[in-house]
Design a protein around this motif. Structure first.
Motif, PDB file in Angstrom:
ATOM      1  N   SER A 254      90.168  28.286  -5.818  1.00  0.00           N
ATOM      2  CA  SER A 254      88.669  28.464  -5.617  1.00  0.00           C
ATOM      3  C   SER A 254      88.254  27.142  -4.645  1.00  0.00           C
ATOM      4  N   GLY A 255      86.904  27.346  -4.059  1.00  0.00           N
ATOM      5  CA  GLY A 255      86.371  26.463  -3.274  1.00  0.00           C
ATOM      6  C   GLY A 255      86.007  25.372  -4.207  1.00  0.00           C
ATOM      7  N   SER A 256      85.617  25.698  -5.452  1.00  0.00           N
ATOM      8  CA  SER A 256      85.325  24.379  -6.293  1.00  0.00           C
ATOM      9  C   SER A 256      86.699  23.389  -6.555  1.00  0.00           C
ATOM     10  N   ASP A 257      87.699  24.078  -6.464  1.00  0.00           N
ATOM     11  CA  ASP A 257      88.942  23.165  -6.512  1.00  0.00           C
ATOM     12  C   ASP A 257      89.191  22.048  -5.793  1.00  0.00           C
ATOM     13  N   PHE A 258      88.361  21.928  -4.714  1.00  0.00           N
ATOM     14  CA  PHE A 258      88.552  20.985  -3.812  1.00  0.00           C
ATOM     15  C   PHE A 258      87.487  19.772  -4.264  1.00  0.00           C
ATOM     16  N   VAL A 259      86.490  20.047  -5.024  1.00  0.00           N
ATOM     17  CA  VAL A 259      85.345  19.320  -5.382  1.00  0.00           C
ATOM     18  C   VAL A 259      85.952  18.261  -6.450  1.00  0.00           C
ATOM     19  N   GLU A 260      85.734  17.076  -6.342  1.00  0.00           N
ATOM     20  CA  GLU A 260      86.073  16.206  -7.390  1.00  0.00           C
ATOM     21  C   GLU A 260      84.978  14.914  -7.282  1.00  0.00           C
ATOM     22  N   MET A 261      85.048  13.959  -8.322  1.00  0.00           N
ATOM     23  CA  MET A 261      84.103  13.141  -8.419  1.00  0.00           C
ATOM     24  C   MET A 261      84.599  11.586  -7.653  1.00  0.00           C
ATOM     25  N   PHE A 262      85.755  11.872  -7.286  1.00  0.00           N
ATOM     26  CA  PHE A 262      86.635  10.707  -6.530  1.00  0.00           C
ATOM     27  C   PHE A 262      86.288  10.892  -4.864  1.00  0.00           C
ATOM     28  N   VAL A 263      85.920   9.817  -4.182  1.00  0.00           N
ATOM     29  CA  VAL A 263      85.707   9.915  -3.065  1.00  0.00           C
ATOM     30  C   VAL A 263      87.174  10.035  -2.102  1.00  0.00           C
ATOM     31  N   GLY A 264      87.126  11.145  -1.265  1.00  0.00           N
ATOM     32  CA  GLY A 264      88.290  11.481  -0.558  1.00  0.00           C
ATOM     33  C   GLY A 264      89.133  12.283  -0.933  1.00  0.00           C
ATOM     34  N   VAL A 265      88.923  12.840  -2.218  1.00  0.00           N
ATOM     35  CA  VAL A 265      90.036  13.684  -2.918  1.00  0.00           C
ATOM     36  C   VAL A 265      89.822  15.065  -2.219  1.00  0.00           C
ATOM     37  N   GLY A 266      88.913  15.607  -1.987  1.00  0.00           N
ATOM     38  CA  GLY A 266      88.743  16.960  -1.468  1.00  0.00           C
ATOM     39  C   GLY A 266      89.328  17.042  -0.214  1.00  0.00           C
ATOM     40  N   ALA A 267      89.073  16.159   0.765  1.00  0.00           N
ATOM     41  CA  ALA A 267      89.799  16.033   1.881  1.00  0.00           C
ATOM     42  C   ALA A 267      91.536  16.009   1.789  1.00  0.00           C
ATOM     43  N   SER A 268      91.702  15.181   0.878  1.00  0.00           N
ATOM     44  CA  SER A 268      93.519  15.028   0.716  1.00  0.00           C
ATOM     45  C   SER A 268      93.646  16.105   0.285  1.00  0.00           C
ATOM     46  N   ARG A 269      93.023  17.093  -0.587  1.00  0.00           N
ATOM     47  CA  ARG A 269      93.727  18.354  -1.123  1.00  0.00           C
ATOM     48  C   ARG A 269      93.758  19.272  -0.102  1.00  0.00           C
ATOM     49  N   VAL A 270      92.794  19.493   0.929  1.00  0.00           N
ATOM     50  CA  VAL A 270      93.054  20.357   2.121  1.00  0.00           C
ATOM     51  C   VAL A 270      94.149  19.981   2.745  1.00  0.00           C
ATOM     52  N   ARG A 271      94.212  18.599   3.158  1.00  0.00           N
ATOM     53  CA  ARG A 271      95.460  18.293   3.963  1.00  0.00           C
ATOM     54  C   ARG A 271      96.833  18.875   3.214  1.00  0.00           C
ATOM     55  N   ASP A 272      96.940  18.655   2.066  1.00  0.00           N
ATOM     56  CA  ASP A 272      97.996  18.650   0.982  1.00  0.00           C
ATOM     57  C   ASP A 272      98.163  20.498   1.215  1.00  0.00           C
ATOM     58  N   LEU A 273      97.029  21.256   1.009  1.00  0.00           N
ATOM     59  CA  LEU A 273      97.299  22.547   1.031  1.00  0.00           C
ATOM     60  C   LEU A 273      97.771  23.128   2.157  1.00  0.00           C
ATOM     61  N   PHE A 274      97.507  22.757   3.299  1.00  0.00           N
ATOM     62  CA  PHE A 274      97.807  23.186   4.503  1.00  0.00           C
ATOM     63  C   PHE A 274      99.152  22.838   5.024  1.00  0.00           C
ATOM     64  N   LYS A 275      99.486  21.615   4.475  1.00  0.00           N
ATOM     65  CA  LYS A 275     100.775  21.182   4.536  1.00  0.00           C
ATOM     66  C   LYS A 275     101.802  22.000   4.176  1.00  0.00           C
ATOM     67  N   GLN A 276     101.780  22.345   2.771  1.00  0.00           N
ATOM     68  CA  GLN A 276     102.606  23.071   1.918  1.00  0.00           C
ATOM     69  C   GLN A 276     102.801  24.488   2.545  1.00  0.00           C
ATOM     70  N   ALA A 277     101.366  25.092   2.998  1.00  0.00           N
ATOM     71  CA  ALA A 277     101.328  26.581   3.717  1.00  0.00           C
ATOM     72  C   ALA A 277     102.241  26.372   4.824  1.00  0.00           C
ATOM     73  N   GLN A 278     102.205  25.294   5.624  1.00  0.00           N
ATOM     74  CA  GLN A 278     102.977  25.383   6.776  1.00  0.00           C
ATOM     75  C   GLN A 278     104.499  25.062   6.674  1.00  0.00           C
ATOM     76  N   GLN A 279     104.794  24.433   5.685  1.00  0.00           N
ATOM     77  CA  GLN A 279     106.324  24.549   5.202  1.00  0.00           C
ATOM     78  C   GLN A 279     106.691  25.800   4.650  1.00  0.00           C
ATOM     79  N   LYS A 280     105.793  26.761   4.053  1.00  0.00           N
ATOM     80  CA  LYS A 280     106.309  27.919   3.665  1.00  0.00           C
ATOM     81  C   LYS A 280     105.840  29.096   4.478  1.00  0.00           C
ATOM     82  N   SER A 281     105.582  28.638   5.899  1.00  0.00           N
ATOM     83  CA  SER A 281     105.127  29.803   6.758  1.00  0.00           C
ATOM     84  C   SER A 281     106.197  30.648   7.060  1.00  0.00           C
ATOM     85  N   PRO A 282     105.795  32.105   7.280  1.00  0.00           N
ATOM     86  CA  PRO A 282     104.673  32.624   7.360  1.00  0.00           C
ATOM     87  C   PRO A 282     103.817  32.776   5.914  1.00  0.00           C
TER      88      PRO A 282
END
Length: 657
Positions: free
Chosen positions: A259-287
């Motif tokens: 969900s979109g709310s899974d990126f939101v956290e009280m810590f600064v920079g966590v959302g961006a870090s989760r986005v990077r990690d998500l796309f990194k995992q997706a690329q490793q398992k592509s397609p």
């Protein structure tokens, strides 16, 4: 046989598993035992002042050891220890190397002075010594709070670093990791396109995405590129998430869902870090496919809320998402699906081609689609043979797929409440009433005068709607309280793609007919028409300010469909125009109110008959209105035309044959 039982019983005995904390417990127990058995209190006895002076004067003391400047340990000479008075005072753990007595002397200076005087006066030969001893057990108790805090800190640090039993996603050092749930070969999604009723256009769009992932060469060989994203837009409950599940089941590729709310956290920079990690995992398992539900939680337009400042965490997360979506190459075969019912608030940069190449609108189902959705949700139910699914679809205009699922469940509950063996047609009608009107309140106390007012109010609605061509045909009227309403009427509105001014005016007139009936019969009006007035006011304002259906205002609209007006605190029209708008709205409402009074006045006797019938029966149906009013005038005129169309259609079919 007996031996086998013995072997089986021995196998069933569960031996306790080794735990490393047992070693800690054994060490602590040994330490406490050592301190306990090594304690001088087990081998020596406390002396009073007189006893100490007696022993001192008898010259039985071998040496006196002053411990911590507080207590004197008294060692007795070996020959003196055999005296009767000392024998009976020996402790259970007494030995030659342990003191037989100890003496709490009080002030050290006076005690040393007393020893010197006694030694000189009585020619005593004992030795004295001063030592400092530390009791480790006492020290542990002194520092126990600090030891506890340190242990607690170590425990939490181990858990937060992944050493505890919790999952890695919840640990403090894994807080920047993606929370996406992965569906792959080990955990497959069983939903397919067969489970999604209706939504034919949307299914065609997403089916092509599945084809892209299954056979990309078919498209890339012609120079085409795989789309990077598809956005599912539509009202709540229309099946956006279900459609994404079907894509996951059909594509048979790794599917990351969050969900979109899974990126939101009280810590600064966590959302961006989760986005990077998500796309990194997706690329490793592509397609693979990434599905972000309720993307408006992070995709809201930037710069609209100045109170959060420039370093807004949500905006940082959105910026990272924009970069990742336009950053990975098309050869990675990663497609992003997203769903929202608030596409108007999404950032323009997120909506552009190259990120979400396709926007798939998932609308409310029409009559045919509702029938297909009913077929899906009716499969698990035990149904009565006389159930008409087409009629149920007609009775539920404006229902979403989720509403229909809820309706089927409510009907089953109503049937079970009545101890029926199957779900009947009436159970579904009762479920519609329950969902649309609310829970029936037969025990609500209403005075006869109020009940009569409600009856004429509802009869006014029914009479006007029966006489107006474009008003929705009546299905049922009741004066039994439901939810917050004291009475209710159910209509079967025509499903229109566009609405003309005459149709809106007829609906407004039928809505105001309830208050008009009160005025005509009682020459008084009540507060019961509040909901009617709200509805009419919205329609009149829409005619004037949104749809351009007013001659005075003209072909103008003051509606912004994007929801992103640059001037949120100012009206898009002058004060003079505002006065004209208010006047025109008032004129439209009053004209339709007077029109409703005229219609009811013309059919006053039938109105009274209908209201009295409603007071007697409490619930009336369409057939009761046909008995009182006859068929609707325009329906009689339309029947010959329909008959001509039917004959013409039959002739065409015969010609084709």
């Amino acid at each position: 046989m007996g031996q086998d039982k013995k072997n089986n019983s021995s196998k069933n005995i569960k031996t306790p598993k080794f735990n490393f904390y047992w070693i800690y417990g054994i060490v602590i127990a040994l330490f406490i035992g050592y301190q306990f058995f090594n304690s001088e209190s087990m081998s020596s006895r406390n002396l009073s002042q007189n006893e100490f002076k007696t022993i001192l004067s008898d010259n039985d003391i071998d040496k006196i050891v002053i411990v911590n400047r507080d207590v004197a340990d008294i060692y007795i000479k070996s020959d003196a220890s055999e005296k009767e008075k000392h024998k009976k005072n020996k402790g259970s753990l007494y030995s030659a190397n342990t003191p037989m007595y100890y003496y709490d002397f009080g002030d050290l200076q006076n005690f040393e002075k007393e020893l010197e005087e006694s030694k000189t006066a009585n020619s005593l030969d004992f030795d004295t010594a001063n030592v400092e001893k530390t009791n480790i057990l006492e020290q542990i108790f002194v520092y126990l709070p600090f030891i506890f805090l340190i242990g607690l800190w170590i425990y939490f640090m181990r858990r937060m670093s992944g050493g505890g039993s919790g999952g890695g996603g919840g640990q403090i050092f894994n807080i920047g990791k993606s929370k996406a749930k992965l569906f792959d070969q080990d955990q497959k999604v069983k939903t397919s396109f067969k489970d999604v009723a209706g939504l034919e256009g949307a299914k065609e769009e997403v089916q092509e995405i599945v084809d892209f992932l299954k056979s990309p060469e078919k498209y890339t060989s012609l120079g085409g590129k795989i789309p990077k994203g598809a956005l599912l837009v539509g009202p709540p409950g229309t099946g956006k998430t279900l459609l994404a599940k079907a894509v996951a089941g059909e594509a048979e590729v790794p599917f990351f869902s969050l969900s979109g709310s899974d990126f939101v956290e009280m810590f600064v920079g966590v959302g961006a870090s989760r986005v990077r990690d998500l796309f990194k995992q997706a690329q490793q398992k592509s397609p693979s496919i990434i599905f972000i539900d309720e993307i408006d939680a992070i995709g809201r337009a930037r710069g609209k809320n100045n109170m959060t400042g420039g370093n807004d965490e949500r905006e940082n997360t959105l910026n990272q998402l924009l970069t990742e979506m336009d950053g990975f190459g098309t050869d990675t075969n990663v497609i992003v699906l997203a769903a929202t019912n608030r596409a108007d608030v999404l950032d323009k940069a997120l909506m552009r081609a190259g990120r979400f190449d396709r926007q798939i609108y998932v609308d409310l189902p029409d009559l045919k689609e509702r029938e297909e959705i009913f077929q899906v949700h009716l499969k698990p139910l035990k149904l009565d043979k006389g159930l008409d699914v087409e009629f149920l679809a007609q009775q539920t205009p404006g229902f979403s797929g989720a509403d229909i699922a809820n309706l089927c469940n409510e009907a089953a509950l109503i049937a079970a409440r009545s101890s029926k063996k199957s779900v009947e047609h009436q159970d579904f009608l009762d479920a519609v009433d329950r969902i649309v009107g609310g829970l029936e309140k037969k025990n609500k106390i209403i005075s006869p005068k109020e009940k009569k007012t409600i009856a004429f109010h509802e009869a006014g609605h029914a009479t006007a709607s029966w006489m107006l061509e474009h008003a929705a045909p009546l299905v049922k009227v009741t004066i039994v309280p439901r939810g917050q309403s004291l009475g209710a009427a159910w209509y079967l509105p025509e499903e229109r793609q566009i609405v003309q001014a005459e149709q809106m005016l007829d609906e407004m007139c039928a809505t105001l007919a309830g208050r008009a009936a009160e005025k005509l019969i009682f020459n008084k009006i009540s507060t019961g028409a509040l909901n009617d007035l709200e509805k009419v006011m919205r329609q009149a304002r829409a005619m004037v300010t949104i749809y351009g259906l007013n001659d005075k205002i003209g072909n103008l609209t003051y509606y912004d469909s994007t929801g992103q007006q640059d001037y949120n605190f100012t009206k898009p029209y002058s004060e003079q125009t505002a006065q004209v708008i208010d006047k025109e709205i008032s004129n439209i409402v009053e004209e339709q109110y007077q029109r409703a009074i005229d219609i009811l006045n013309t059919n006053k006797e039938k109105l009274i008959t209908l209201a009295e019938h409603l007071l007697e029966k409490e619930v009336i149906f369409k057939k009761d209105l046909e008995t009182i009013f006859g068929k609707r005038p325009f329906e009689i005129e339309a029947e010959p035309a329909k008959e001509d169309e039917k004959i013409e259609k039959e002739q065409k079919e015969e010609g084709n044959i």
